[in-house]
Write an enzyme that holds these catalytic residues in place. Structure first.
Site, PDB file in Angstrom:
ATOM      1  N   CYS A  81      -2.724  -5.937  -3.089  1.00  0.00           N
ATOM      2  CA  CYS A  81      -2.497  -4.789  -2.203  1.00  0.00           C
ATOM      3  C   CYS A  81      -2.103  -3.533  -2.962  1.00  0.00           C
ATOM      4  O   CYS A  81      -2.209  -2.431  -2.430  1.00  0.00           O
ATOM      5  CB  CYS A  81      -1.401  -5.112  -1.187  1.00  0.00           C
ATOM      6  SG  CYS A  81      -1.705  -6.595  -0.224  1.00  0.00           S
ATOM      7  N   CYS A 199       1.463  -7.709  13.039  1.00  0.00           N
ATOM      8  CA  CYS A 199       0.699  -7.864  11.808  1.00  0.00           C
ATOM      9  C   CYS A 199      -0.364  -6.774  11.714  1.00  0.00           C
ATOM     10  O   CYS A 199      -0.914  -6.335  12.734  1.00  0.00           O
ATOM     11  CB  CYS A 199       0.008  -9.227  11.774  1.00  0.00           C
ATOM     12  SG  CYS A 199       1.087 -10.637  12.121  1.00  0.00           S
ATOM     13  N   HIS A 324      -5.315  -1.854   6.636  1.00  0.00           N
ATOM     14  CA  HIS A 324      -4.928  -2.232   5.272  1.00  0.00           C
ATOM     15  C   HIS A 324      -6.121  -2.774   4.482  1.00  0.00           C
ATOM     16  O   HIS A 324      -6.144  -3.950   4.109  1.00  0.00           O
ATOM     17  CB  HIS A 324      -3.802  -3.255   5.352  1.00  0.00           C
ATOM     18  CG  HIS A 324      -3.210  -3.649   4.038  1.00  0.00           C
ATOM     19  ND1 HIS A 324      -3.265  -2.859   2.903  1.00  0.00           N
ATOM     20  CD2 HIS A 324      -2.536  -4.778   3.671  1.00  0.00           C
ATOM     21  CE1 HIS A 324      -2.657  -3.471   1.909  1.00  0.00           C
ATOM     22  NE2 HIS A 324      -2.213  -4.634   2.349  1.00  0.00           N
TER      23      HIS A 324
END
Length: 380
Positions: A81, A199, A324
């Protein structure tokens, strides 16, 4: 003293499912957006670095070739990430070392392709193969924080409510629907106490920034934004891996960044934070020094991280609502801060923003807290 470096342009795609657009094309779109918005000649670029997690070898070369960017050093980095943030630091360091006057940092990820997603089981990662994937790990973090400090499910849900509300003002966001605390708590359970709305979604997307030396920045941009600190570290070996209600590596990176930039947490006006789960945002309030340990629940409850609060956290919508796409995230955070500090963020502009902080954490590694953590501080 390190040479000063500045962001002089930024571009990004929307985040979300893009089944008909490949990762290379997303990256090209972001780079073109940065170039077109600034009018900077691509021939000025002396180095490029591409961050991604799952896009294959020579991704940067493939992305840049079709827009004529070839021949210069092109570096590809993978740090889960934190891949995009690592690409940014790579270019910052190259410019500080005098290897180029202008550099390009880009990040991209295509997660919605068949067989995609961001929870692959790595053969040599014993813990993830037994179920300690990220939702499970953060659920354990949530339970520990709840037991230690009395943090409530309602306080965690408040993070999703805030970030979804911010996302309504940002057209690049994946999730464009407001939610209530009750809707977050009533959503399907993923890993108790984290529901689906606790989430981040699975998204595609790309972002790019142009970084320049002080001399080049003054020539190329009327209001460059300084990267006052660029810090990258890795996790320490621990007996419990990622599962703790504090992030030692985030604390360590933030402290180094504050020292390098000559500011403190009380000076930060806007923060783009690593918030893939609601509990992550609360924990990182404490890690980055925005509040004392155990006070994060009250901080979200009192609205102190709203736009116009003590420190606006994830005004873009953050990972929870914006999305993301792993390699894109760290670069997109810097792009968001660039726009904020120039007063160009539109409906989600933080009034009077002068200091911004970007924070990313990435990589589940057995016996390490995490693989990488990056903190960047930008100043107008």
């Amino acid at each position: 003293m390190s040479a000063r470096v500045f962001v002089v342009a930024a571009g990004a795609t929307s985040f979300g499912p893009m089944p008909d657009v490949d990762g290379h094309e997303l990256a090209r779109q972001a780079v073109c957006a940065a170039l077109e918005s600034s009018g900077i000649d691509p021939a000025e670029i002396g180095i490029a670095c591409a961050g991604h997690a799952y896009q294959g070898p020579c991704f940067g070369q493939k992305a840049l070739m079709k827009i004529g960017l070839t021949g210069m050093p092109i570096v590809n980095v993978e740090n889960a990430c934190a891949s995009g943030a690592t690409a940014v630091q790579t270019v910052v360091n190259a410019i500080r070392a005098g290897q180029a006057e202008v550099g390009l940092a880009l990040g991209a990820e295509k997660l919605t392709k068949p067989g995609g997603g961001f929870l692959p089981i790595v053969a040599d990662d014993l813990e993830s193969s037994m179920g300690r994937v990220m939702p499970a790990a953060f659920a354990m973090i949530a339970r520990l924080h709840m037991e230690r400090y009395g943090t409530t499910p309602e306080q965690m849900a408040g993070v999703a409510v805030k970030n979804r509300r911010n996302a309504l003002r940002n057209p690049r966001c994946h999730l464009q629907k407001a939610v209530s605390v009750e809707e977050v708590l009533d959503a399907p359970m993923i890993a108790d106490p984290l529901t689906r709305y606790s989430c981040c979604p699975v998204s595609d997307g790309a972002a790019a920034i142009l970084i320049a030396s002080e001399g080049a920045a003054r020539r190329l941009c009327d209001a460059p934004v300084e990267i006052a600190a660029s810090v990258l570290n890795s996790g320490l070996r621990t007996p419990y891996g990622i599962v703790d209600d504090r992030s030692e590596m985030s604390i360590r990176a933030a402290n180094r960044a504050y020292e390098a930039a000559g500011v403190g947490p009380e000076d930060v006006d806007v923060c783009e934070m690593h918030d893939p789960f609601t509990i992550a945002e609360l924990v990182h309030y404490e890690d980055l020094g925005f509040c004392a340990p155990g006070e994060a629940g009250r901080m979200i409850e009192e609205g102190r991280t709203e736009i116009g609060g003590d420190v606006a956290v994830s005004p873009s919508g953050g990972l929870l609502a914006k999305g993301h796409p792993l390699g894109a995230t760290g670069v997109a955070q810097i792009a968001e801060l660039f726009w904020q500090l120039r007063g160009e963020a539109g409906e989600y502009q933080v009034p009077g923003a002068r200091v911004g902080l970007a924070h990313t954490v990435g990589g589940g590694v057995t016996k390490l807290e995490s693989g990488a953590c990056a903190v960047h501080i930008l100043t107008a």
